[in-house]
Scaffold this motif. Structure first.
Motif, mmCIF file in Angstrom:
data_model
loop_
_atom_site.group_PDB
_atom_site.id
_atom_site.type_symbol
_atom_site.label_atom_id
_atom_site.label_comp_id
_atom_site.label_asym_id
_atom_site.label_seq_id
_atom_site.Cartn_x
_atom_site.Cartn_y
_atom_site.Cartn_z
ATOM 1 N N ARG A 414 -23.006 139.692 47.200
ATOM 2 C CA ARG A 414 -22.846 139.592 48.650
ATOM 3 C C ARG A 414 -21.717 140.491 49.143
ATOM 4 N N VAL A 415 -20.585 140.415 48.470
ATOM 5 C CA VAL A 415 -19.394 141.129 48.938
ATOM 6 C C VAL A 415 -19.555 142.636 48.755
ATOM 7 N N THR A 416 -20.008 143.068 47.569
ATOM 8 C CA THR A 416 -20.126 144.501 47.315
ATOM 9 C C THR A 416 -21.215 145.137 48.180
ATOM 10 N N ALA A 417 -22.224 144.349 48.570
ATOM 11 C CA ALA A 417 -23.260 144.895 49.445
ATOM 12 C C ALA A 417 -22.692 145.298 50.799
ATOM 13 N N LEU A 418 -21.588 144.673 51.215
ATOM 14 C CA LEU A 418 -20.946 145.013 52.484
ATOM 15 C C LEU A 418 -19.793 145.988 52.307
ATOM 16 N N GLY A 419 -19.642 146.523 51.095
ATOM 17 C CA GLY A 419 -18.585 147.493 50.853
ATOM 18 C C GLY A 419 -17.236 146.860 50.574
ATOM 19 N N GLY A 420 -17.216 145.578 50.226
ATOM 20 C CA GLY A 420 -15.961 144.886 49.966
ATOM 21 C C GLY A 420 -15.628 144.837 48.487
ATOM 22 N N GLY A 421 -14.526 144.134 48.187
ATOM 23 C CA GLY A 421 -14.079 143.970 46.808
ATOM 24 C C GLY A 421 -14.073 142.506 46.417
ATOM 25 N N PHE A 422 -14.427 142.241 45.175
ATOM 26 C CA PHE A 422 -14.507 140.859 44.691
ATOM 27 C C PHE A 422 -13.881 140.792 43.302
ATOM 28 N N VAL A 423 -13.003 139.794 43.128
ATOM 29 C CA VAL A 423 -12.331 139.586 41.843
ATOM 30 C C VAL A 423 -12.343 138.102 41.543
ATOM 31 N N SER A 424 -12.647 137.750 40.312
ATOM 32 C CA SER A 424 -12.607 136.351 39.894
ATOM 33 C C SER A 424 -12.166 136.279 38.447
ATOM 34 N N GLY A 425 -11.498 135.202 38.094
ATOM 35 C CA GLY A 425 -11.058 135.040 36.716
ATOM 36 C C GLY A 425 -9.994 133.961 36.600
ATOM 37 N N PRO A 426 -9.682 133.579 35.378
ATOM 38 C CA PRO A 426 -8.663 132.528 35.156
ATOM 39 C C PRO A 426 -7.263 133.015 35.509
ATOM 40 N N THR A 427 -6.422 132.067 35.887
ATOM 41 C CA THR A 427 -5.023 132.371 36.193
ATOM 42 C C THR A 427 -4.150 132.092 34.981
#
Length: 448
Positions: A414-427
């Motif tokens: 969803r995010v990359t389709a709009l040209g955005g950036g997405f990051v996920s992962g453990p802290t």
């Protein structure tokens, strides 16, 4: 030597109906007939030439037969045929040979400078022979030299120029027809290529639409059902101890179920509007129709997608508070903070940001039910940023809900389709963080 363009192209195409260098049998029959007529004419003229040149009559007739027979080579060797006519000008034979040879030469693909050179040689040779012949017949006492020259030039031009002009016209017309035919073939190939590309675009549009529907279904069902499961577990735990709290939990479960059904009905209702779209396997009756139908198909899919987006605009960022309250009601310790000046973004941008937060909270419900969670929403002028971070989950806090592994992937798509950036992962503290920055192109264009 050179063939005519038509003969060369037909032979290159491997025409099976040809004979030797002829593309068609009727062309061979025509040339053989013309050669026989030329042989008869040259034989008679060769007999007369033998008497004037004081050579055996048989030799003159044989010369005429050989010279006349060369006309059969006019398509294969037009330059040679014209050179032979120039060579026999003093013998005053080969009138038909000269006419047909010059016509064939002018109609062929021989360079124009060679055609002009050979035509000039024919003109000069014919003019000299005709002038001398007229001068000897008329005699200088009956006419002036200028009159004889004018008569000779008129006769020579009338026998040389017309076949050349006719041949040039026929050759130009043939080349024009061939160019138009090649252009038509090229356009047909381009239309077929456009049809194939349009089919690919239509298939891509259908794939994108299926992926979008899958994401929407996942977001609607996963979040609502996860909350319902959590409330159902709490209802089971307090049903006997606290009937009043159990009643409130039951009411929440009912409300969430109705909300999920409402969203599903809305989505399925707008999907029915696309039932009339053309089938994917339909083929066109012609290259033009093949190109137009897939292009129209892509436009219909795009229009249907726009209609679905308008009919099911989805949640907006202003509803994040309600989303967080629902999670709190389910027992989650969640905080919401908003940074920056609140402003409106495009519907698809706000919906995407909302779905990211919704899916992140759903994952917390599934895998870290008792963990403290922070939701941050930041307005940054031309972009919006969201972040959902939970602390280390309590031991045994997994709700046991199934996970297909598509939630994080769907958020990233969803995010990359709009040209955005997405990051996920453990802290580092053992929790989990989901962050997304989504630009709004419309606001960026306005501010620029």
């Amino acid at each position: 030597m050179s063939e005519t363009g038509d003969e060369v192209r037909t032979r290159a195409a491997g025409g099976a109906s040809g004979l030797l260098w002829w593309a068609r049998r009727r062309s061979a029959a025509l040339d053989v007939t013309l050669a026989l007529l030329s042989m008869v004419e040259c034989a008679f003229e060769g007999r007369a030439f033998a008497g004037e040149a004081d050579i055996p009559v048989a030799a003159g007739i044989a010369l005429g037969l050989v010279v006349g027979s060369t006309l059969v080579l006019r398509r294969r060797y037009p330059i040679a045929v014209v050179l032979i006519t120039v060579a026999i000008i003093p013998a005053q034979m080969g009138f038909l040979l000269s006419l047909v040879g010059l016509y064939t030469l002018a109609a062929s693909d021989v360079p124009r400078r060679i055609i002009a050179l050979l035509t000039g040689m024919q003109l000069v040779g014919g003019l000299i022979v005709v002038y001398l012949d007229l001068r000897s017949d008329v005699g200088p006492q009956l006419s002036s030299d200028w009159f004889v020259f004018f008569a000779a030039a008129t006769l020579t031009l009338s026998t040389v120029v017309p076949p050349v002009l006719l041949g040039m016209y026929v050759g130009a017309r043939r080349r024009l027809v061939e160019a138009l035919r090649e252009r038509t073939d090229g356009l047909e190939r381009e239309l077929l290529l456009l049809a194939e590309r349009a089919e690919e675009r239509a298939e891509w549009a259908r794939g994108e639409e299926r992926a979008r529907i899958a994401r929407e279904m996942h977001d609607v069902v996963a979040h609502r059902v996860s909350l319902m499961v959590v409330h159902a577990a709490a209802l089971q735990a307090v049903a006997l101890k606290d009937p009043e709290k159990a009643s409130r939990n039951a009411a929440l479960v009912g409300d969430m179920g109705r909300q999920a059904l409402t969203e599903l009905r809305t989505m399925l209702g707008v999907l029915r509007s696309a039932d009339g779209l053309p089938a994917a396997g339909a083929t066109a009756a012609s290259p033009a129709a093949a190109a137009e139908r897939p292009l129209a198909k892509v436009a219909e899919y795009a229009a249907a997608a726009a209609q679905r987006e308008a009919a099911a605009a989805g949640p907006r960022l202003g509803e994040l508070g309600q989303l967080v309250e629902q999670s709190r009601a389910a027992g989650m310790r969640v905080e919401l903070s908003v940074e920056g000046e609140v402003c409106g973004f495009a519907a698809v941008v706000e919906q995407t940001a909302f779905r990211v937060v919704q899916e992140a909270l759903t994952n917390v419900h599934k895998h870290a039910g008792g963990a403290r969670t922070r939701v941050r929403l930041a307005y940054r002028g031309t972009e919006v940023a969201v972040q959902v971070e939970n602390e280390s989950p309590v031991s045994g806090a997994d709700s046991g809900l199934p996970s297909g592994g598509n939630g994080l992937l769907g958020m990233k798509e969803r995010v990359t389709a709009l040209g955005g950036g997405f990051v996920s992962g453990p802290t580092e503290s053992g929790g989990f963080r989901v962050s997304a920055v989504i630009p709004d192109v419309t606001r960026a264009g306005t501010s620029a």
